[in-house]
Design a protein around this motif. Structure first.
Motif, PDB file in Angstrom:
ATOM      1  N   ARG A  25       0.830  -1.204   0.000  1.00 39.26           N
ATOM      2  CA  ARG A  25       0.000   0.000   0.000  1.00 39.26           C
ATOM      3  C   ARG A  25       0.869   1.261   0.000  1.00 39.26           C
ATOM      4  NH1 ARG A  25      -5.250  -0.034   1.597  1.00 39.26           N
ATOM      5  NH2 ARG A  25      -4.915  -1.932   2.832  1.00 39.26           N
ATOM      6  N   ILE A  28       2.298   1.751  -3.548  1.00 38.04           N
ATOM      7  CA  ILE A  28       1.289   2.206  -4.508  1.00 38.04           C
ATOM      8  C   ILE A  28       1.036   3.694  -4.321  1.00 38.04           C
ATOM      9  CG2 ILE A  28      -1.143   2.047  -5.172  1.00 38.04           C
ATOM     10  CD1 ILE A  28      -0.999  -0.956  -4.612  1.00 38.04           C
ATOM     11  N   GLY A  54      -0.870   0.813  -9.168  1.00 35.43           N
ATOM     12  CA  GLY A  54      -1.074  -0.543  -8.670  1.00 35.43           C
ATOM     13  C   GLY A  54      -0.428  -1.572  -9.574  1.00 35.43           C
ATOM     14  N   LEU A  58       2.241  -4.268  -8.285  1.00 40.77           N
ATOM     15  CA  LEU A  58       1.780  -5.656  -8.229  1.00 40.77           C
ATOM     16  C   LEU A  58       2.420  -6.520  -9.312  1.00 40.77           C
ATOM     17  CD1 LEU A  58      -1.957  -4.892  -7.431  1.00 40.77           C
ATOM     18  CD2 LEU A  58      -0.234  -5.770  -5.858  1.00 40.77           C
ATOM     19  N   TRP A  65      -3.125  -8.105 -10.661  1.00 38.36           N
ATOM     20  CA  TRP A  65      -3.325  -6.662 -10.583  1.00 38.36           C
ATOM     21  C   TRP A  65      -4.562  -6.303  -9.764  1.00 38.36           C
ATOM     22  CZ3 TRP A  65      -1.991  -4.298 -16.045  1.00 38.36           C
ATOM     23  CH2 TRP A  65      -0.670  -4.661 -16.375  1.00 38.36           C
ATOM     24  N   GLU A  69      -7.589  -6.985  -1.067  1.00 40.33           N
ATOM     25  CA  GLU A  69      -7.287  -5.836  -0.208  1.00 40.33           C
ATOM     26  C   GLU A  69      -6.356  -6.212   0.935  1.00 40.33           C
ATOM     27  OE1 GLU A  69      -7.837  -1.812   1.299  1.00 40.33           O
ATOM     28  OE2 GLU A  69      -8.311  -2.738  -0.639  1.00 40.33           O
ATOM     29  N   LEU A  72      -2.476  -5.888   0.601  1.00 40.99           N
ATOM     30  CA  LEU A  72      -1.852  -4.579   0.432  1.00 40.99           C
ATOM     31  C   LEU A  72      -1.027  -4.146   1.644  1.00 40.99           C
ATOM     32  CD1 LEU A  72      -4.688  -2.579  -1.379  1.00 40.99           C
ATOM     33  CD2 LEU A  72      -2.791  -3.873  -2.364  1.00 40.99           C
TER      34      LEU A  72
END
Length: 352
Positions: A25, A28, A54, A58, A65, A69, A72
């Motif tokens: 996360r 990203i 993302g 990923l 892709w 959740e 992350l």
């Protein structure tokens, strides 16, 4: 392009990121910030900077892709952090589209190999394919309804005529490029035979690679080297012709962002108003359609020019659930009814 001082600053920020950032996360978010800070154009494959960031993270981590959740908040190793930032740096410094950097793009939820020999797949026609061009054609259990809810999926009303014809048996993808439209069509219409044509041998090589990757549809697919309809057998009568031809006008070509300059010029440029090829398709298409056949053609931002060229013709402009415009549909009767208008422009082009 970054100057020397900007590159030094970017490297400093990346060193700091390796030390301070920990999770997927985090990275990203960092990618989003840097893409925006450096005005990177995100418009090939996706227009969503969140999706692009993302994908950078990923893909580097060999994850889907659309990762769950929960994943992350997983941490990266130092080597993984370096790999992510190396890809991000290339995206910022070179301005090369992400799909070319990783040789991967998705269309109709299918993966495709892409490089600088072909355009990056991004046509809104993907929605029509996923809904099997309903309600012009009947649907089967491979259809993907794009409206309603998960509990009550419904068809999105793109604006196609409601004819409910039997599913197409023969389909032509004109100007196929990477083959993404043709392969997606074959996957949604497993009983159809799909011809995929292009004038460019190099593009057809990429289409061949993708056909081999999607080996379950290779028996349906035929690649043809042809300048539009020139080498399409005259006896071939198609229930559906789909085309995403070059349609960018000269003014737009002169002002393209750096990312678009990596794409093949001849796959974009189509004369002063962007319609040189579209005029020819409109005139010749009915010779290759069945009596109930349908032409679906993308002209993008040249929609206005097409409206001005044929002010007396009522084109059926389609609408899309996830954005996109500049796609029209015309059936055999409509094409024949307006053929003299189309003939005028073709003859004019032939005199130039």
């Amino acid at each position: 392009m970054l100057d020397a001082d900007e590159l030094v600053q970017l490297n400093h920020e990346f060193d700091e990121a390796i030390q301070s950032l920990k999770t997927i996360r985090d990275f990203i978010r960092f990618c989003i910030s840097k893409l925006r800070e450096h005005d990177v154009v995100v418009a090939q494959g996706t227009t969503d900077v969140f999706a692009e960031a993302g994908a950078i993270v990923l893909h580097t981590l060999s994850l889907q892709w659309s990762a769950d959740e929960q994943i992350l908040d997983c941490r990266l190793t130092d080597s993984e952090k370096t790999e992510v930032l190396t890809l991000l740096q290339r995206r910022i410094v070179e301005r090369k589209p992400l799909s070319y950097l990783i040789n991967l793009a998705y269309f109709c939820e299918l993966p495709f190999y892409v490089d600088e020999r072909v355009l990056i797949p991004r046509s809104p026609i993907n929605e029509l394919i996923r809904q099997q061009f309903y309600p012009y054609f009947e649907s089967n259990d491979l259809v993907q309804k794009l409206s309603g809810s998960k509990k009550d999926p419904q068809f999105f009303e793109h604006g196609l005529d409601e004819k409910q014809l039997a599913q197409p048996e023969r389909i032509l993808d004109l100007c196929t490029g990477s083959g993404c439209i043709a392969i997606a069509l074959a996957s949604r219409f497993p009983d159809a035979f799909v011809d995929a044509s292009d004038i460019d041998k190099n593009a057809l090589e990429v289409a061949g690679v993708n056909a081999n990757h999607h080996e379950d549809i290779t028996h349906q697919l035929n690649l043809i080297e042809s300048d539009l309809f020139a080498k399409i057998p005259a006896e071939n009568q198609y229930d559906l012709i789909v085309t995403n031809p070059p349609y960018v006008d000269s003014a737009t070509m002169a002002d393209l962002p750096p990312e678009f300059l990596y794409e093949p010029d001849h796959a974009l440029s189509a004369g002063q108003d962007g319609l040189d090829i579209v005029h020819q398709i409109l005139f010749h298409a009915p010779d290759y359609l069945t009596r109930d056949g349908l032409l679906v053609c993308e002209v993008g931002d040249s929609e206005w020019a097409l409206r001005q060229a044929y002010p007396d013709i009522q084109f059926d402009w389609l609408i899309f659930a996830n954005g996109g415009s500049g796609v029209f549909a015309m059936d055999f009767d409509e094409l024949m009814e307006n053929r003299e208008y189309f003939r005028h422009y073709v003859e004019k082009l032939n005199k130039l």
